[in-house]
Design a protein around this motif. Structure first.
Motif, PDB file in Angstrom:
ATOM      1  N   ILE A 372       0.866  -1.180   0.000  1.00 37.81           N
ATOM      2  CA  ILE A 372       0.000   0.000   0.000  1.00 37.81           C
ATOM      3  C   ILE A 372       0.907   1.235   0.000  1.00 37.81           C
ATOM      4  O   ILE A 372       1.729   1.411   0.916  1.00 37.81           O
ATOM      5  CB  ILE A 372      -0.924   0.000   1.236  1.00 37.81           C
ATOM      6  N   THR A 374       0.743   5.006   0.337  1.00 33.26           N
ATOM      7  CA  THR A 374      -0.185   6.070   0.731  1.00 33.26           C
ATOM      8  C   THR A 374       0.369   7.451   0.418  1.00 33.26           C
ATOM      9  O   THR A 374       1.596   7.675   0.413  1.00 33.26           O
ATOM     10  CB  THR A 374      -0.490   5.968   2.234  1.00 33.26           C
ATOM     11  N   ARG A 375      -0.561   8.347   0.176  1.00 27.67           N
ATOM     12  CA  ARG A 375      -0.255   9.769   0.001  1.00 27.67           C
ATOM     13  C   ARG A 375      -1.531  10.526   0.299  1.00 27.67           C
ATOM     14  O   ARG A 375      -2.614   9.911   0.367  1.00 27.67           O
ATOM     15  CB  ARG A 375       0.252  10.050  -1.409  1.00 27.67           C
ATOM     16  N   SER A 411      -5.114   9.684   4.175  1.00 29.22           N
ATOM     17  CA  SER A 411      -3.835   9.141   3.718  1.00 29.22           C
ATOM     18  C   SER A 411      -4.121   7.770   3.139  1.00 29.22           C
ATOM     19  O   SER A 411      -4.454   6.827   3.874  1.00 29.22           O
ATOM     20  CB  SER A 411      -2.856   9.043   4.889  1.00 29.22           C
ATOM     21  N   ALA A 412      -3.998   7.634   1.798  1.00 31.98           N
ATOM     22  CA  ALA A 412      -4.439   6.391   1.173  1.00 31.98           C
ATOM     23  C   ALA A 412      -3.707   6.145  -0.130  1.00 31.98           C
ATOM     24  O   ALA A 412      -3.061   7.033  -0.706  1.00 31.98           O
ATOM     25  CB  ALA A 412      -5.942   6.440   0.919  1.00 31.98           C
ATOM     26  N   ASP A 413      -3.816   4.890  -0.590  1.00 34.66           N
ATOM     27  CA  ASP A 413      -3.366   4.495  -1.926  1.00 34.66           C
ATOM     28  C   ASP A 413      -4.573   4.675  -2.840  1.00 34.66           C
ATOM     29  O   ASP A 413      -5.509   3.866  -2.800  1.00 34.66           O
ATOM     30  CB  ASP A 413      -2.887   3.041  -1.895  1.00 34.66           C
ATOM     31  N   HIS A 498      -5.295   0.098   5.486  1.00 32.84           N
ATOM     32  CA  HIS A 498      -5.383   1.552   5.605  1.00 32.84           C
ATOM     33  C   HIS A 498      -5.805   1.982   7.013  1.00 32.84           C
ATOM     34  O   HIS A 498      -5.998   3.175   7.264  1.00 32.84           O
ATOM     35  CB  HIS A 498      -6.382   2.110   4.584  1.00 32.84           C
ATOM     36  N   SER A 522      -7.009  12.457   7.739  1.00 36.24           N
ATOM     37  CA  SER A 522      -5.598  12.832   7.837  1.00 36.24           C
ATOM     38  C   SER A 522      -5.430  13.828   8.971  1.00 36.24           C
ATOM     39  O   SER A 522      -6.268  14.720   9.162  1.00 36.24           O
ATOM     40  CB  SER A 522      -5.116  13.468   6.528  1.00 36.24           C
TER      41      SER A 522
END
Length: 523
Positions: A372, A374-375, A411-413, A498, A522
């Motif tokens: 995963i 994340t951003r 914050s996720a893919d 997540h 976030s």
């Protein structure tokens, strides 16, 4: 010490020729008796002391004549018990035998003498008292040595030993018994169990002693003893009665065997046995679960292979037919320009791609290699984009979208979250009628953002809801629907990675069902 006093001679002037009162005979006969003989007149005064008496008591007959028996002892506090004992010999009753009495001679020697007394009742000697004594000093010394040897012998035995009289009082014990109770010998000898043990234990000891006296022999039983340290120990009593010279019970002797360590070991062994049984049962249950899981996995594998082969065969067969048609057109020198033909190829290859991707994702999850990346992602924009793609692909399907007015940063893919939401929408399309409404929503929910997809289809039974997120699970109503049963399983794992949650709930009596997932905001 014997008291020395010179007395006037009586009628008995010399030992050989003078006669005693009638009935006593000549003095020479009394001298021939191998015992101490004292003759006392009716007033209790000494008349004659035979030769052996003179030797043992260290006093001549003339010196003793006229004295009372107790006057042979020099007055003094230490000699008072001896004086009283001699006085009791004269007082009676007669005839009688008396236990050994210690006498201090004039030379300072101690002699132990057993006495017999008898009073004459006829003739000139009526009222005279005859005392016959046998010196048993040597025998007493031998007996004392035997007692000391016996005491040393039982003191060397590590197990506590005791002996009691018929009235239940301790007559003696060994060193181990003293150490067990933390007492000195004088604190035990002469005491009863009621003075030595707590009431509840004393009552048991007394009852068992009486039981043994009522039925003489040997007795063995388990009980408890409170040691001098205050600890209560488990013990075994081995007891037996002993008899006197007449063969009558005179007391009992007992040995105490401390079995506390054995009891603890037995208890520990029992606990270990119980724990082992529990572990065996648990291990058996685990093995049974593993067996059941292996059987289930084998069954799942078989079902998966059947489903996979079917799911792969269908688009491959369709794709093969389309390609065959295109080849024939080319062989006939006809241009392949049919848009429908090409779109069909795209649809079949897309389906194969999705199946392959699902298998790859499931394999990565199994190996822990599903990465995963994340951003920061605006969940509001993501949901809007996926919903718009859905509208483009299914323009005839009623779609309702409800979004937040502001951005929803998580914050996720992004690709993986789009995969989850796309899976929800694909399922809504597959399992509901073409005219059924589908709603997509984004809301704030308890410190998180919640994305939901609701439909107006037939719903899912509670029993099947519990199986939805397992690998290769397919609804009973999905027999004719394409898919490997991996979509929801992969979706749940993606959301879990997540830090979010994923679930499903029905509409409480209304048609349809809602799938949702939540992601933390976030920070």
């Amino acid at each position: 010490m014997l008291h020395h006093m010179a007395l006037s001679p009586m009628d008995l002037s010399d030992r050989a020729g003078t006669a005693l009162p009638s009935g006593l005979g000549p003095a020479v006969l009394l001298d021939a008796i191998q015992a101490l003989v004292l003759v006392l007149d009716p007033k209790g005064c000494i008349v004659h002391l035979n030769q052996l008496g003179e030797q043992v008591l260290g006093r001549s007959s003339l010196e003793a004549r006229g004295l009372r028996l107790e006057e042979l002892v020099t007055p003094g506090l230490e000699q008072e018990p001896e004086r009283q004992a001699l006085a009791r010999l004269v007082e009676g009753p007669h005839p009688a035998r008396h236990d050994g009495l210690w006498h201090n001679t004039r030379e300072g020697q101690r002699r132990l003498i057993e006495w017999s007394t008898s009073r004459l009742d006829s003739g000139e000697a009526a009222g005279y008292l005859i005392l016959t004594g046998v010196e048993v000093t040597g025998r007493a010394q031998a007996l004392h040595e035997q007692v000391e040897f016996f005491q040393k012998l039982i003191d060397s035995i590590p197990n506590p030993i005791f002996h009691k009289t018929l009235d239940g009082r301790y007559r003696g014990c060994n060193r181990a018994f003293l150490e067990m109770h933390g007492k000195e010998r004088e604190d035990i000898v002469g005491k009863s169990v009621w003075e030595m043990a707590p009431p509840e234990l004393a009552a048991r000891y007394a009852a068992k002693d009486q039981e043994l006296f009522d039925r003489p022999g040997i007795q063995t039983y388990e009980s408890q003893v409170r040691f001098g340290s205050g600890e209560v120990h488990d013990v075994i009593f081995y007891k037996a009665t002993y008899t006197d010279a007449r063969g009558q019970p005179a007391g009992l002797v007992g040995i105490v065997l401390d079995i506390t360590d054995r009891k603890r070991a037995e208890a520990a062994l029992a606990r270990a046995h119980d724990e082992l049984e529990v572990r065996v049962r648990e291990r058996t249950a685990e093995l049974q679960k593993l067996k059941d899981a292996a059987v289930a996995a084998d069954r799942t594998k078989t079902e998966f292979l059947n489903i996979a082969s079917h799911e792969l065969r269908t688009p491959l067969t369709s794709l093969h037919l389309v390609l065959t048609q295109a080849r024939r057109q080319l062989e006939a020198h006809q241009p392949v320009s049919d848009v429908t033909l090409i779109s069909r190829m795209e649809r079949y290859t897309g389906r194969l791609t999705r199946l392959a991707n699902d298998l790859l994702d499931a394999s990565r999850l199994e190996r822990g290699q599903l990465h995963i990346r994340t951003r920061p992602v605006d969940l509001r924009s993501l949901v809007a984009d996926v919903a718009e793609d859905f509208r483009q692909q299914h323009p005839q399907r009623p779609l309702e979208v409800q979004l937040l007015e502001s951005v929803a940063w998580v914050s996720a893919d992004r690709d993986r979250i789009e995969q989850v939401l796309g899976n929800f929408l694909d399922n809504a399309m597959k399992y509901t009628p073409a005219e059924a409404r589908v709603a997509v929503g984004l809301a704030q929910w308890d410190g998180a953002f919640r994305v939901s997809v609701s439909d107006e289809g037939p719903g899912i039974s509670p029993e099947e809801q519990g199986l939805l997120f397992q690998r290769f699970n397919r609804l009973s109503s999905s027999v004719h629907q394409p898919g490997l049963g991996l979509g929801l399983y992969i979706s749940r794992e993606i959301i879990a990675r997540h830090g979010g949650t994923l679930g499903v709930h029905d509409h409480a009596g209304r048609p349809g069902i809602t799938f949702f997932f939540q992601l933390p905001r976030s920070r």
